[in-house]
Design a protein around this motif. Sequence first.
Motif, PDB file in Angstrom:
ATOM      1  N   MET A   1      35.902  13.498   2.722  1.00 45.73           N
ATOM      2  CA  MET A   1      36.626  14.540   1.971  1.00 45.73           C
ATOM      3  C   MET A   1      35.823  14.944   0.731  1.00 45.73           C
ATOM      4  SD  MET A   1      40.658  14.667   0.888  1.00 45.73           S
ATOM      5  CE  MET A   1      40.674  12.968   0.484  1.00 45.73           C
ATOM      6  N   ASN A   2      35.847  16.200   0.450  1.00 46.14           N
ATOM      7  CA  ASN A   2      35.233  16.746  -0.751  1.00 46.14           C
ATOM      8  C   ASN A   2      35.713  15.988  -1.997  1.00 46.14           C
ATOM      9  OD1 ASN A   2      35.075  18.402  -3.082  1.00 46.14           O
ATOM     10  ND2 ASN A   2      34.646  20.160  -1.756  1.00 46.14           N
ATOM     11  N   ILE A   3      34.763  15.698  -2.905  1.00 45.41           N
ATOM     12  CA  ILE A   3      35.108  14.886  -4.071  1.00 45.41           C
ATOM     13  C   ILE A   3      36.149  15.571  -4.963  1.00 45.41           C
ATOM     14  CG2 ILE A   3      33.153  15.741  -5.471  1.00 45.41           C
ATOM     15  CD1 ILE A   3      34.579  12.197  -5.532  1.00 45.41           C
ATOM     16  N   TYR A   4      36.110  16.913  -5.020  1.00 41.73           N
ATOM     17  CA  TYR A   4      37.092  17.623  -5.848  1.00 41.73           C
ATOM     18  C   TYR A   4      38.493  17.506  -5.252  1.00 41.73           C
ATOM     19  CZ  TYR A   4      32.939  19.467  -8.074  1.00 41.73           C
ATOM     20  OH  TYR A   4      31.751  19.563  -8.723  1.00 41.73           O
ATOM     21  N   CYS A   5      38.555  17.555  -3.910  1.00 33.06           N
ATOM     22  CA  CYS A   5      39.857  17.386  -3.258  1.00 33.06           C
ATOM     23  C   CYS A   5      40.401  15.991  -3.525  1.00 33.06           C
ATOM     24  CB  CYS A   5      39.735  17.601  -1.754  1.00 33.06           C
ATOM     25  SG  CYS A   5      39.371  19.292  -1.309  1.00 33.06           S
ATOM     26  N   GLU A   6      39.490  14.997  -3.434  1.00 29.67           N
ATOM     27  CA  GLU A   6      39.922  13.623  -3.680  1.00 29.67           C
ATOM     28  C   GLU A   6      40.471  13.471  -5.085  1.00 29.67           C
ATOM     29  OE1 GLU A   6      37.606  10.016  -2.732  1.00 29.67           O
ATOM     30  OE2 GLU A   6      36.508  11.340  -1.394  1.00 29.67           O
ATOM     31  N   VAL A  70      33.241  11.271 -12.663  1.00 32.44           N
ATOM     32  CA  VAL A  70      33.095  11.383 -11.209  1.00 32.44           C
ATOM     33  C   VAL A  70      32.320  12.631 -10.798  1.00 32.44           C
ATOM     34  CG1 VAL A  70      34.359  11.636  -9.033  1.00 32.44           C
ATOM     35  CG2 VAL A  70      35.182  10.058 -10.776  1.00 32.44           C
ATOM     36  N   ALA A  71      32.599  13.767 -11.421  1.00 35.17           N
ATOM     37  CA  ALA A  71      32.008  15.015 -10.931  1.00 35.17           C
ATOM     38  C   ALA A  71      31.729  16.038 -12.031  1.00 35.17           C
ATOM     39  CB  ALA A  71      32.908  15.620  -9.854  1.00 35.17           C
ATOM     40  N   GLY A  72      31.326  15.586 -13.218  1.00 37.80           N
ATOM     41  CA  GLY A  72      30.929  16.528 -14.263  1.00 37.80           C
ATOM     42  C   GLY A  72      32.067  17.387 -14.794  1.00 37.80           C
ATOM     43  N   VAL A  73      31.691  18.505 -15.428  1.00 39.00           N
ATOM     44  CA  VAL A  73      32.693  19.349 -16.082  1.00 39.00           C
ATOM     45  C   VAL A  73      33.710  19.890 -15.070  1.00 39.00           C
ATOM     46  CG1 VAL A  73      33.056  21.458 -17.421  1.00 39.00           C
ATOM     47  CG2 VAL A  73      31.142  19.963 -17.960  1.00 39.00           C
ATOM     48  N   ALA A  74      33.225  20.278 -13.873  1.00 39.47           N
ATOM     49  CA  ALA A  74      34.149  20.785 -12.849  1.00 39.47           C
ATOM     50  C   ALA A  74      35.142  19.691 -12.449  1.00 39.47           C
ATOM     51  CB  ALA A  74      33.383  21.278 -11.633  1.00 39.47           C
ATOM     52  N   GLY A  75      34.659  18.441 -12.379  1.00 40.01           N
ATOM     53  CA  GLY A  75      35.539  17.324 -12.062  1.00 40.01           C
ATOM     54  C   GLY A  75      36.563  17.106 -13.158  1.00 40.01           C
ATOM     55  N   ALA A  76      36.111  17.225 -14.403  1.00 40.82           N
ATOM     56  CA  ALA A  76      37.027  17.073 -15.538  1.00 40.82           C
ATOM     57  C   ALA A  76      38.140  18.103 -15.454  1.00 40.82           C
ATOM     58  CB  ALA A  76      36.264  17.215 -16.853  1.00 40.82           C
ATOM     59  N   LEU A  77      37.756  19.347 -15.143  1.00 43.08           N
ATOM     60  CA  LEU A  77      38.733  20.426 -15.051  1.00 43.08           C
ATOM     61  C   LEU A  77      39.729  20.156 -13.920  1.00 43.08           C
ATOM     62  CD1 LEU A  77      39.053  23.001 -16.663  1.00 43.08           C
ATOM     63  CD2 LEU A  77      37.828  24.228 -14.864  1.00 43.08           C
ATOM     64  N   THR A  78      39.198  19.737 -12.753  1.00 45.55           N
ATOM     65  CA  THR A  78      40.052  19.462 -11.597  1.00 45.55           C
ATOM     66  C   THR A  78      41.082  18.382 -11.928  1.00 45.55           C
ATOM     67  OG1 THR A  78      38.116  19.864 -10.219  1.00 45.55           O
ATOM     68  CG2 THR A  78      40.020  18.866  -9.144  1.00 45.55           C
ATOM     69  N   ALA A  79      40.591  17.251 -12.491  1.00 48.75           N
ATOM     70  CA  ALA A  79      41.495  16.141 -12.781  1.00 48.75           C
ATOM     71  C   ALA A  79      42.548  16.551 -13.809  1.00 48.75           C
ATOM     72  CB  ALA A  79      40.698  14.945 -13.288  1.00 48.75           C
ATOM     73  N   THR A  80      42.130  17.317 -14.827  1.00 44.62           N
ATOM     74  CA  THR A  80      43.056  17.698 -15.888  1.00 44.62           C
ATOM     75  C   THR A  80      44.164  18.607 -15.359  1.00 44.62           C
ATOM     76  OG1 THR A  80      41.160  17.620 -17.364  1.00 44.62           O
ATOM     77  CG2 THR A  80      43.180  18.542 -18.248  1.00 44.62           C
ATOM     78  N   VAL A  81      43.759  19.632 -14.592  1.00 44.01           N
ATOM     79  CA  VAL A  81      44.768  20.535 -14.029  1.00 44.01           C
ATOM     80  C   VAL A  81      45.706  19.752 -13.115  1.00 44.01           C
ATOM     81  CG1 VAL A  81      45.128  22.490 -12.456  1.00 44.01           C
ATOM     82  CG2 VAL A  81      43.333  22.594 -14.190  1.00 44.01           C
ATOM     83  N   ALA A  82      45.135  18.858 -12.287  1.00 45.64           N
ATOM     84  CA  ALA A  82      45.950  18.131 -11.315  1.00 45.64           C
ATOM     85  C   ALA A  82      46.950  17.198 -11.988  1.00 45.64           C
ATOM     86  CB  ALA A  82      45.060  17.342 -10.364  1.00 45.64           C
ATOM     87  N   ILE A  83      46.576  16.570 -13.102  1.00 45.01           N
ATOM     88  CA  ILE A  83      47.515  15.612 -13.694  1.00 45.01           C
ATOM     89  C   ILE A  83      48.632  16.316 -14.467  1.00 45.01           C
ATOM     90  CG2 ILE A  83      46.473  15.110 -15.959  1.00 45.01           C
ATOM     91  CD1 ILE A  83      46.970  12.111 -15.241  1.00 45.01           C
ATOM     92  N   PHE A  84      48.369  17.535 -14.978  1.00 43.90           N
ATOM     93  CA  PHE A  84      49.413  18.218 -15.750  1.00 43.90           C
ATOM     94  C   PHE A  84      50.268  19.171 -14.921  1.00 43.90           C
ATOM     95  CE2 PHE A  84      46.565  16.994 -19.291  1.00 43.90           C
ATOM     96  CZ  PHE A  84      47.488  16.282 -20.025  1.00 43.90           C
ATOM     97  N   ALA A  85      49.746  19.633 -13.785  1.00 44.21           N
ATOM     98  CA  ALA A  85      50.497  20.605 -12.981  1.00 44.21           C
ATOM     99  C   ALA A  85      51.879  20.091 -12.541  1.00 44.21           C
ATOM    100  CB  ALA A  85      49.670  21.037 -11.774  1.00 44.21           C
ATOM    101  N   PRO A  86      51.979  18.813 -12.080  1.00 41.55           N
ATOM    102  CA  PRO A  86      53.306  18.337 -11.666  1.00 41.55           C
ATOM    103  C   PRO A  86      54.325  18.348 -12.803  1.00 41.55           C
ATOM    104  CG  PRO A  86      51.612  16.894 -10.815  1.00 41.55           C
ATOM    105  CD  PRO A  86      50.934  17.818 -11.766  1.00 41.55           C
ATOM    106  N   SER A  87      53.866  18.057 -14.047  1.00 43.67           N
ATOM    107  CA  SER A  87      54.761  18.108 -15.198  1.00 43.67           C
ATOM    108  C   SER A  87      55.381  19.493 -15.330  1.00 43.67           C
ATOM    109  CB  SER A  87      53.983  17.814 -16.497  1.00 43.67           C
ATOM    110  OG  SER A  87      53.956  16.442 -16.751  1.00 43.67           O
TER     111      SER A  87
END
Lengths: 176, 205
Positions: A1-6, A70-87
Amino acid sequence: MNIYCELALSFLKIGFFGFGGGFAMIPLMQSAAVHQTGWLTSSQFGAAIALGQVTPGPVAISATFIGYKVAGVAGALTATVAIFAPSLLCMYLLEKFYLKVRGKEITQAIMHGVLPVVAAIILTAAISLGRQSMHSLWQTAVIVAAAALAISRKVSFGLLVAGSMAVGVLMAFSGR
Amino acid sequence: MNMEKSHELSPAAEVLPTTWNIVRVWLTIGAIGFGGGYAVLDLIHSELVVKYKWISEQRFENMTALSEMGPGALTVNLLAGIAYRLGGVGAMIAATIALILPSFLLIVALAGVFLAWENNPVVKSAMEGLTAGVVGLLIAVVWDMVKRIPGHWCCFAVGLAALLLGLAFPLNPIWLVLLGGMAGAAKVLVVSLFARKSAKEGPNS
């Protein structure tokens, strides 16, 4: 699986199940990023949480550090959006259905069941973090001092974390 | 008609801000809101209720109670809920981005520096100090939570069970959270079943 998806999947899960406040997310992040995937070493995880404390903003911002590692600035953005979106989604739904859940005995009972578990998993996370990254006696002293000062509420969390870092730097120069 | 009138007469007198105004204030809170949790709650209260009067005291309290039910950080939930009330979904998303932006940029900058110097002995030692400090903080957080847990033996039993399970098995803590929620729900169901049963039997006996 793509690292961003993970990354996105892991942090969406953490975002959805982090009931009981920002600190409740720490054990979930530890489980996902250290125990399950090995994205971070235990001491890197400690640094991630510490950085989240010395910067303004919520604790969950530690997700940004993990994503970056894990994946640089794009990874930082992905993780940040993903953790706050459910809130955001949950607040939207709660707003819509507030009158239906408010004051319901069952809602309160579920939270009463969740809260002790959250306390337990945070303690477990602390024990695991301590076991895997303690190398010297002075660290034990820092743990006790930080816990006592934080409980007494005389010093802010950010200051405490900065102080424990300063102790670490001093110990490096004292050539222990 | 009647409803409109009562709305006009309501003492709340909330002035609706534009999305830009919301974004500006949320950005400020994101930049100066150190400490998280209840410390930032005071800051939010003094900005939004006292200074700008965008929401009433009553609504702030209701919103805080609501935020405690959602997953994630209390302050993020509260501010997202307020932004939604003030300007809809668009304002909620824009405001949350503004809230998180300052710490996001700071973390990305610090993470880069940190990971580049990770193997330096001084940085290593600093990390050991940091980690110890974080472990201490987590213990303090647990202490606070235990004091807030309702003093019923069921709650302590659930907490203890979760602690033992978590220490004994490499479980994903999400399962423990779910189990805790189910235990809470099950307790209410059992209690209400008993209540119904005794209510039925009550008049006969």
